[in-house]
Design a protein around this motif. Structure first.
Motif, short mmCIF file in Angstrom:
data_model
loop_
_atom_site.label_atom_id
_atom_site.label_comp_id
_atom_site.label_asym_id
_atom_site.label_seq_id
_atom_site.Cartn_x
_atom_site.Cartn_y
_atom_site.Cartn_z
N TYR A 88 10.24 4.18 2.31
CA TYR A 88 10.10 5.52 1.75
C TYR A 88 10.87 5.59 0.44
CZ TYR A 88 10.23 10.57 1.27
OH TYR A 88 10.11 11.85 0.78
N GLN A 89 10.24 6.16 -0.58
CA GLN A 89 10.88 6.35 -1.88
C GLN A 89 11.68 7.64 -1.82
OE1 GLN A 89 8.16 6.36 -5.17
NE2 GLN A 89 9.76 6.75 -6.66
N ILE A 90 13.02 7.53 -1.84
CA ILE A 90 13.87 8.71 -1.66
C ILE A 90 14.14 9.45 -2.97
CG2 ILE A 90 14.98 7.91 0.44
CD1 ILE A 90 17.33 6.94 -1.24
N SER A 91 13.85 8.83 -4.12
CA SER A 91 14.10 9.47 -5.40
C SER A 91 12.97 9.14 -6.37
CB SER A 91 15.44 8.98 -5.98
OG SER A 91 15.59 9.40 -7.30
N LYS A 92 12.51 10.14 -7.09
CA LYS A 92 11.44 9.94 -8.07
C LYS A 92 11.97 9.62 -9.46
CE LYS A 92 7.09 10.73 -6.76
NZ LYS A 92 6.08 9.70 -6.83
N GLU A 93 13.09 10.25 -9.88
CA GLU A 93 13.60 10.08 -11.24
C GLU A 93 13.90 8.61 -11.51
OE1 GLU A 93 15.49 12.32 -9.07
OE2 GLU A 93 13.94 13.77 -9.58
N ARG A 94 14.76 8.02 -10.73
CA ARG A 94 15.03 6.58 -10.77
C ARG A 94 14.67 6.07 -9.39
NH1 ARG A 94 19.46 3.22 -13.67
NH2 ARG A 94 18.68 1.18 -13.11
N PRO A 95 13.48 5.45 -9.24
CA PRO A 95 13.00 5.12 -7.90
C PRO A 95 14.01 4.34 -7.06
CG PRO A 95 11.27 4.78 -9.51
CD PRO A 95 12.52 5.08 -10.28
N TRP A 120 0.85 -1.18 0.00
CA TRP A 120 0.00 0.00 0.00
C TRP A 120 0.89 1.23 0.00
CZ3 TRP A 120 -1.75 2.72 4.88
CH2 TRP A 120 -2.63 3.77 4.58
N HIS A 121 0.78 2.06 -1.04
CA HIS A 121 1.50 3.34 -1.14
C HIS A 121 0.58 4.42 -0.59
CE1 HIS A 121 4.47 1.58 -3.92
NE2 HIS A 121 3.45 0.82 -4.29
N PHE A 122 1.10 5.26 0.30
CA PHE A 122 0.24 6.27 0.92
C PHE A 122 0.99 7.59 1.08
CE2 PHE A 122 2.30 3.91 4.31
CZ PHE A 122 2.67 4.88 5.22
N GLY A 123 0.28 8.56 1.58
CA GLY A 123 0.82 9.91 1.71
C GLY A 123 0.41 10.76 0.53
#
Length: 186
Positions: free
Chosen positions: A145-152, A85-88
């Motif tokens: 937590y996903q720390i980077s959006k460009e290259r996840p 589950w991805h949230f926030g």
């Protein structure tokens, strides 16, 4: 018959949703601490089928090693399906639940050797410290937590419990924690 029909509908729904969503291949490494303080490491690969912006189905393969100073050391391999589950507000936080099956091989520690008692009550020294390979069942929960959006890229913590079957005619439970990093390859 009705139950099979509903299971077929659920399966077809998951397959059809996943064909429209982006699937990801993640690889990672982690500190593996059996009862937190017995050090080791783990390496994992994960195929994540996205169902929606908030939900996905990860399938993870993990291999690892840990060292218990006063008892044993072990290597393990596991296959664990789960749900995530991805949230926030930005969907960068996630929580996952897993349950799976695997195998664990372990070796006892002893400077003097390992001894065993046979059926007649006689004590003899074993030729090897190898304890054997056991079937394991595993369950865990991830917080990440996903720390980077460009290259996840992800940082995560994974409390877990492993049930190791048939060790000296009994089962053993291993509580552990993994603290790791993953990156999406595609």
């Amino acid at each position: 018959m009705k139950k099979r029909f509903y299971l077929l509908l659920l399966f077809l729904g998951v397959v059809s949703l996943s064909s429209y969503a982006q699937n990801k291949l993640n690889v990672g490494a982690a500190y593996y601490g059996e009862t937190i303080f017995h050090p080791g490491f783990s390496i994992n690969g994960e195929y994540e089928i996205s169902l929606s912006e908030s939900w996905s189905l990860p399938l993870r393969a993990t291999t690892g090693y840990y060292f218990h100073k006063r008892n044993h050391q072990a290597v393990f391999l596991e296959i664990t399906p789960g749900i995530r589950w991805h949230f926030g507000q930005t969907k960068r936080w996630y929580m996952s639940g897993y349950g799976g099956i695997g195998a664990m091989s372990s070796w006892h520690h002893s400077d003097d050797g390992i001894y065993e008692v046979n059926d007649n009550g006689n004590v003899s020294k074993k030729d090897s410290n190898y304890a054997g390979t056991s079937l394991t069942y595993m369950t865990s929960v991830d917080f990440g937590y996903q720390i980077s959006k460009e290259r996840p890229q992800y940082l995560w913590v994974r409390p877990r419990m492993t049930w190791q079957t048939q060790v000296n005619q009994q089962s053993l439970y291993h509580l552990a924690v993994e603290i790791g990093y993953s990156i999406t390859l595609n």
